[in-house]
Design an enzyme around this catalytic site. Sequence first.
Site, short mmCIF file in Angstrom:
data_model
loop_
_atom_site.label_atom_id
_atom_site.label_comp_id
_atom_site.label_asym_id
_atom_site.label_seq_id
_atom_site.Cartn_x
_atom_site.Cartn_y
_atom_site.Cartn_z
N ARG A 81 -3.33 -13.86 -4.13
CA ARG A 81 -3.67 -12.44 -3.96
C ARG A 81 -3.61 -11.77 -5.33
O ARG A 81 -2.65 -11.97 -6.08
CB ARG A 81 -2.65 -11.82 -3.00
CG ARG A 81 -3.02 -10.46 -2.50
CD ARG A 81 -1.88 -9.90 -1.64
NE ARG A 81 -1.80 -10.50 -0.32
CZ ARG A 81 -0.68 -10.50 0.43
NH1 ARG A 81 0.44 -9.98 -0.03
NH2 ARG A 81 -0.69 -11.04 1.64
N ARG A 150 4.40 -3.93 -4.47
CA ARG A 150 3.14 -4.63 -4.24
C ARG A 150 1.97 -3.85 -4.83
O ARG A 150 2.14 -2.81 -5.45
CB ARG A 150 2.92 -4.82 -2.74
CG ARG A 150 4.03 -5.60 -2.05
CD ARG A 150 3.98 -7.07 -2.43
NE ARG A 150 4.87 -7.88 -1.59
CZ ARG A 150 4.55 -8.35 -0.40
NH1 ARG A 150 3.39 -8.09 0.13
NH2 ARG A 150 5.40 -9.10 0.28
N LYS A 216 9.79 -6.47 0.45
CA LYS A 216 8.59 -5.92 -0.20
C LYS A 216 8.63 -4.40 -0.24
O LYS A 216 9.32 -3.76 0.56
CB LYS A 216 7.34 -6.39 0.53
CG LYS A 216 7.25 -5.99 1.99
CD LYS A 216 6.03 -6.66 2.63
CE LYS A 216 6.12 -6.62 4.16
NZ LYS A 216 5.09 -7.47 4.77
N LYS A 218 5.95 -0.99 -0.82
CA LYS A 218 4.54 -0.66 -0.88
C LYS A 218 4.32 0.81 -1.25
O LYS A 218 4.99 1.69 -0.70
CB LYS A 218 3.87 -0.96 0.47
CG LYS A 218 3.94 -2.45 0.82
CD LYS A 218 3.35 -2.74 2.19
CE LYS A 218 3.25 -4.25 2.40
NZ LYS A 218 2.73 -4.57 3.75
N CYS A 436 -6.31 -8.56 10.38
CA CYS A 436 -5.70 -9.40 9.34
C CYS A 436 -6.33 -10.79 9.41
O CYS A 436 -7.13 -11.07 10.28
CB CYS A 436 -4.20 -9.47 9.53
SG CYS A 436 -3.74 -10.42 11.00
N CYS A 442 -2.89 -18.31 8.05
CA CYS A 442 -1.62 -17.58 7.94
C CYS A 442 -0.55 -18.29 8.76
O CYS A 442 -0.72 -18.55 9.95
CB CYS A 442 -1.78 -16.15 8.42
SG CYS A 442 -0.22 -15.24 8.31
N CYS A 481 0.23 -11.05 14.26
CA CYS A 481 1.68 -11.09 14.47
C CYS A 481 2.24 -9.71 14.15
O CYS A 481 1.56 -8.87 13.58
CB CYS A 481 2.32 -12.15 13.56
SG CYS A 481 2.59 -11.60 11.86
#
Lengths: 571, 613
Positions: A81, A150, A216, A218, A436, A442, A481
Amino acid sequence: MKIKELTDIEGTPSEMEVIKDRTNYLRGNIEQSFAERLTASIPDEDTKLLKFHGSYMQDDRDIRNERAQQKLEPAYQFMIRVRLPAGVATPHQWLTMDNLANTHGNGTLKLTTRQTFQMHGILKWNMKSTIQEMNNALMDTIAACGDVNRNVMSTSNPYQSDVHGEVYDISRELSEHLLPKTRAYHEIWLDEEKVVDSNEAEEVEPMYGRYYLPRKFKIGFAIPPANDVDIYSQDLGFIAILKDGKLQGFNVTVGGGMGMTHGDTATYPQLARVIGFCPPDKVNEVGEKILTIQRDYGNRTDRKNARFKYTVDRLGLDWIRNELNTRLGWEIEQERPFQFDRNGDRYGWIESDGKWHLTLFIENGRVKDFDGYPLMTGLREIAHVHTGEFRLTANQNLIISNVTATNKEKIDALVEKYGLTDGKENSALRQNSMACVALPTCGLAMAEAERYLPVLISKIEDTLDEAGLRDEEIIIRMSGCPNSCSRPALGEIGFIGKAPGKYNMYLGAGFAGDRLNKMYRENIGEEEILATLKPIFFQFAKEREENEHFGDFVIRAGYVAPVTSGLNFHS
Amino acid sequence: MQLQTMNSPFDQEQVELINRLLPMLTDNQKIWLNGYLAGSQSAATVAVQEQPGLEWYAQQGGAPVATREITILVGSHTGNCESVAKEVSKKLQDKDYQVKLTPMDEFKPKDLKKVEDLLVITSTHGDGHPPDNALALYDFLYSKRAPKLEDVRFSVLALGDSSYEFFCQTGKDFDKRLEELGANRIHARVDADLDFEEPAEEWFDGVFSVLNKDRETDRPGAPAAASGTQQTAPAEQPAYSRSNPFNAEVLENINLNGRGSNKETRHLELDLEGSGLQYEPGDSLGIVPENEDQLVDQLIAAAGWNPEDTVSINKQGDTSSLRDALITTFEITSLSKPLLEKAAAFAEGNALADLLEPENKEQLQAYIYGRDLIDLTKDFGPWQTPAAEFIKILRKIPVRLYSIASSSKANLDEVHLTVGALRYEANGRKRTGVCSTQCAERSEAGASLPVFIQSNNNFRLPENPETPIIMIGAGTGVAPYRAFMEEREETDAQGDAWLFFGEQHFVTDFLYQTEWQRWLKDGVLTKMDVAFSRDTAEKIYVQHRLMEKSQEVYQWLEAGANVYICGDEKYMAKDVHATLAAILEQEGNMSAEQAEEYLTSMRSDKRYLRDVY
């Protein structure tokens, strides 16, 4: 303020914290593991560290069992990514990604819900050259995943291009400012000479420290009235405040986030809240201080409760504001009024200050050559003639941006030649859909998303046609998910995968992304989804008030209660 | 040779009856009778011995020994020669000859002078060179050190494959050289094709009649068993063999190549329960294949034959329908010069005969390559003779040998194979390997395959379980190493093991990947290096990986490691050999000559072993 030590953490540090402790600022054994030729995988511990380098190890789950029977290991591969602040890429960068996808990747590109490129199917031995070629095109993947800040998002739709440019610059600077400082990435992937590091966290990672963040983090920038970046889903948000077309500064939001865990009501999606206002030149400072608050107060024992939203809900908004003011040494100002009208994209050409911008509909952000629809080739051809930028939107679409009047004709010709679409022939539902990646790559997916949502929408469209709602804009989102990469809790209709073919269905989010939805049916399959939605659509078509959105209607009609705080999401 | 009262324990009437009966018996009847007599007297107390000759000798007080010792030297590549030699040796011993059976690489060349009667049984590599274990003796015979062999009597049985240009070349070379050295040929050389059983038997009968005549001369009154009969006593259960294969049920049939591969490599697991078949790692499994019925139908159509014609399928006169015979008995998928020569007699016009003219050698080779009997029939047919006559010129369908991929210790009553399905297009038609596609397409679980064990003593694990081994293989050449690893795991052998494996693509072609990974983890396999030639711009092969690790490879060699090479001969085995030599030069400071000597001595110590094809 001193950075916390692992020993300062209350409770048992999670496994990830222990790994961060012993792996020397994101180095671990990544380099050795990638040199190993007998497996296309890397050891578990390195997979965890690798996220900080912008990559996940995955495998093709479609053929996992088949390969086990063939005495072959899973088809291990890497997703990579890019860090692409605000989703802005040059034509050269687009061509670089296109080429890498076709040489090292699986021949497709994914435009993500966080405005960046994601490439799948890269083999272990091609990772280094892939990253190096990105680097040559001035792109990197540092901190695109992992317990760090991120990819920084920013509103794409440039109907006020001056402000848009200004906010883009600020978002980019913040992205740079919050980058980890370790040289691990440069040593491992870019062959930078290794220097003997001081082991002092204050020297190596003055902002993050040895343990980086608990989870994470954001950040997004929104320019009202567009809330395309879903500002309320961000750990930290900046809402641009304009006066007479000039940027005054930003309302600062904290504590949003989407992810949760099925069956664990202590986890929930949450909406960010505004805590004040800061001028443009203080964005880096505010961003850094809030990030360090999370660094120091986030939960490091339970990763399911480690996002900033839980820290904010645990300590309270006032506490956060006070702590921020203390760390800043000055007080942030009172929030200013603003208004969002939507979180979706507007398609087609718009003109702003003499430049043209074309928003193309890219279903679920997947760029590839489909049967009869050579999307990837068409975009490549556009990149060859385009002189402006490509803007990846938070809704997985693409804007051919800053097109001169003379170039507009060339691009229009290519759009026509390759049948590229602004999506207007699709139902408004499809134009506002998002999914997604999920299966097959994934590792977290419990159910299909990207491969299934288009099919499901086609079936829903039959009902919409019957009800006369084809042109009704309804936000529909599906995630494989509950980690919720497609921000399903902000869909007027949301689906979160439970098991193959089974989804929880949620209804009632706000059209502008300012209200969460609520579970309406649990663990249902396609037949029940269609049967459940049908009467609601018909009732909506018949009983809706003027300009009433679907998400508002289902609340007024009593299907679900409004959710204005994540704390009420499960109740 | 007639029985007489003088040279047998029978009276006149018995002698007459036996002499009338014996010439009428087929081989099978003789075998049956032999077993019947052995069996019928076993419960009784008396008198008729299994080997009346021996008894008779004993009664006469004579020694049951022939005067001249017979030495059988075997140059074997696949083990075919070895199995023929064993049978020959047994037959001679049963007749009280003194026989010494020795693989050529275990025979000291200077002992040649001491040899009395010499039988040479050897195969030939595809390129006309001697098999690995014959190299040293071959070179010695052709060197200046070769002794005069005037006292030696000899005969050569050469095994080969007539589809190769240098058919039976090594046998021819031995035959010629022995004569040049003064040895006395007692029976003309026989060149046997892939269906070698019948010619081998004929050769033995010829050799035996000479030896027997000598013995008679030496010892008047010595018994003379009917020559050429098989004197083996029937076993309690039928012994399965090349000529009597066991129908093994397919238990599992897996494609080892992942999606998107250019290859299709089949892993077959076969049930040997009840067969009594035994094997060791390094052995091969023979499969008696069948031709694809569609191909047979095409041939019949092209030739304008009647599939229901009754045809004779062997010299014993067994018959079947033409279609069945072409499916089960005769080779139709490859051409050879001898076949074309015979076919030319049935062709209308001179086109085929012209092609066989010496000046058209190159065109002939080009024609033969990649074509089959259907092509030949379309190009030069229709044949001016009935199908029943025409098929007499065909070879028997050759059995296929596959290196066994399992250890019987780890897989009781099972045998595993690694079979690469051969498919290609040539001259406008899709072609397939007869046996490999039978394994790939017509051998699903539950089907059965006729199999036998082909022992191969030239590819054995070291006797000492501590001896390190370096295994080098590409593609299906990795099969015996799976057997090695299973065996070493099962016997808890402690020796180090290093595998070099090569194929096209990592993702799809890493044969038995998860098994190697497990053996590495468990320490059964010490090291592994892989080369995937199509994953990188520059093609990387096993020999490159060897060279990268030259220092360590050299250390292993010096530590006494065995080196195994299995797989393609023409490229892989040749390049690996050159690389091993280069490693010895580089790491051991040897000259090119010394490096070759090092490898030669490894070969004679049975430390450098190859199973190449």
